[in-house]
Design a protein around this motif. Structure first.
Motif, mmCIF file in Angstrom:
data_model
loop_
_atom_site.group_PDB
_atom_site.id
_atom_site.type_symbol
_atom_site.label_atom_id
_atom_site.label_comp_id
_atom_site.label_asym_id
_atom_site.label_seq_id
_atom_site.Cartn_x
_atom_site.Cartn_y
_atom_site.Cartn_z
ATOM 1 N N HIS A 1 -4.406 4.939 -1.468
ATOM 2 C CA HIS A 1 -3.684 6.207 -1.569
ATOM 3 C C HIS A 1 -4.083 6.937 -2.849
ATOM 4 C CE1 HIS A 1 -1.002 6.453 1.847
ATOM 5 N NE2 HIS A 1 -0.634 5.196 1.692
ATOM 6 N N ILE B 1 0.786 -1.208 0.000
ATOM 7 C CA ILE B 1 0.000 0.000 0.000
ATOM 8 C C ILE B 1 0.822 1.263 0.000
ATOM 9 C CG2 ILE B 1 -2.080 -0.883 1.060
ATOM 10 C CD1 ILE B 1 -0.595 -0.933 3.582
ATOM 11 N N CYS B 2 1.988 1.215 0.610
ATOM 12 C CA CYS B 2 2.711 2.466 0.809
ATOM 13 C C CYS B 2 3.900 2.587 -0.134
ATOM 14 C CB CYS B 2 3.173 2.583 2.255
ATOM 15 S SG CYS B 2 1.796 2.497 3.406
ATOM 16 N N ASP C 1 -0.565 8.014 5.784
ATOM 17 C CA ASP C 1 0.495 7.424 6.589
ATOM 18 C C ASP C 1 0.895 8.413 7.673
ATOM 19 O OD1 ASP C 1 0.453 5.392 4.742
ATOM 20 O OD2 ASP C 1 2.256 6.033 3.701
ATOM 21 N N HIS D 1 0.026 2.995 8.542
ATOM 22 C CA HIS D 1 -0.871 3.257 7.410
ATOM 23 C C HIS D 1 -2.304 3.013 7.863
ATOM 24 C CE1 HIS D 1 -2.479 2.612 3.229
ATOM 25 N NE2 HIS D 1 -3.245 1.739 3.871
HETATM 26 ZN ZN LIG Z 1 0.144 4.050 3.306
#
Ligand SMILES: [Zn+2]
Length: 253
Positions: free
Chosen positions: A205, A88-89, A212, A248
């Motif tokens: 995102h 995800i990040c 985050d 997150h």
């Molecule tokens: Zn994230």
């Protein structure tokens, strides 16, 4: 050690002979130290050992010049969060000094924005936001260097969705695209056709439904983590990804 690799599960793996480079110089490390580092590699890359793996081979190049081949057999019992493979990040920005991003900077949708404000109201001096909505262009740019190194990186990294399949298909269909800029442009062209729901299904995102927070140590950090877990409209949160501490949180629109 210089590198580590793992093989996918193979039910009928042919055992290769162990090869060793000439032991040209002493490494200065004991075998116990080397093995301790090996276990660190396994621990830090748990995602490389999914639960259905029955055999894993690791090749290590030691400082001494020797090569060490290890083979683990038996089912792994590593457990995962529900979206561990979402990465995800990827491409996240770290803010180590300064005030972090303002809530306006995060450019979130209504749910994410309300949650970010809620968290900031509870911890006005401690919470720093490092990432919010990410543009398709920045998401594509963050992914491209990984694809340059491994043409199957998307398939091996993201959770199984039609969006993942579309991105991997673009890579497979364009073998001549080998530079990060060419790949980023291609991935961007695929993602630009997605609806908001499709974007959200790939990364919250991109859809503006995730942020985050810079990790905070100690008791305050514990309190912030608890507060994140109670934010309204929370869809999912994690404090660790692939051995990295990443705070997150993502939200339902
Ligand atoms: Zn994230």
């Amino acid at each position: 050690m210089a590198s580590s690799t793992k093989s996918a599960a193979r039910k009928s793996a042919v055992r290769k002979s162990i090869t060793r480079a000439p032991n040209v110089r002493a490494s200065g490390k004991s075998l116990a130290q080397e093995l301790s580092e090996v276990l660190d590699v396994v621990r830090l890359h748990a995602a490389s050992f999914p639960s259905r793996t029955v055999r894993t081979r690791i090749t290590l190049s030691l400082d001494s010049g020797a090569r060490l081949d290890l083979e683990f057999s038996g089912a792994s019992d590593v457990e995962f969060g529900p979206e561990f493979n979402e990465h995800i990040c990827v491409g996240q920005e770290f803010v180590l000094e300064g005030p972090g991003k303002s809530i306006d900077d995060l450019d979130l949708g209504a749910s994410g924005r309300a949650a970010a404000q809620n968290l900031l109201d509870q911890f006005p001096d401690e919470v720093k936001f490092t990432s919010g909505r990410r543009t398709i262009a920045s998401q594509a740019s963050a992914m491209a260097p990984n694809v340059v190194k491994n043409r199957k990186w998307i398939q091996e990294t993201y959770k199984d969705t039609p969006q993942r399949a579309a991105l991997q298909k673009w890579v497979d269909d364009h073998p001549d695209a080998t530079t990060a800029s060419a790949i980023a442009a291609g991935l961007e062209s695929v993602m630009n056709k997605w609806t908001l729901d499709q974007q959200r299904n790939f990364s919250r995102h991109i859809s503006g439904d995730a942020f985050d927070v810079q990790p905070v140590a100690g008791d305050t950090g514990k309190k912030i983590k608890e507060a994140i877990g109670k934010l309204p409209k929370l869809h999912w949160h994690t404090f660790e990804e692939g051995g990295l501490e990443i705070w997150h949180a993502q939200f339902n629109p």
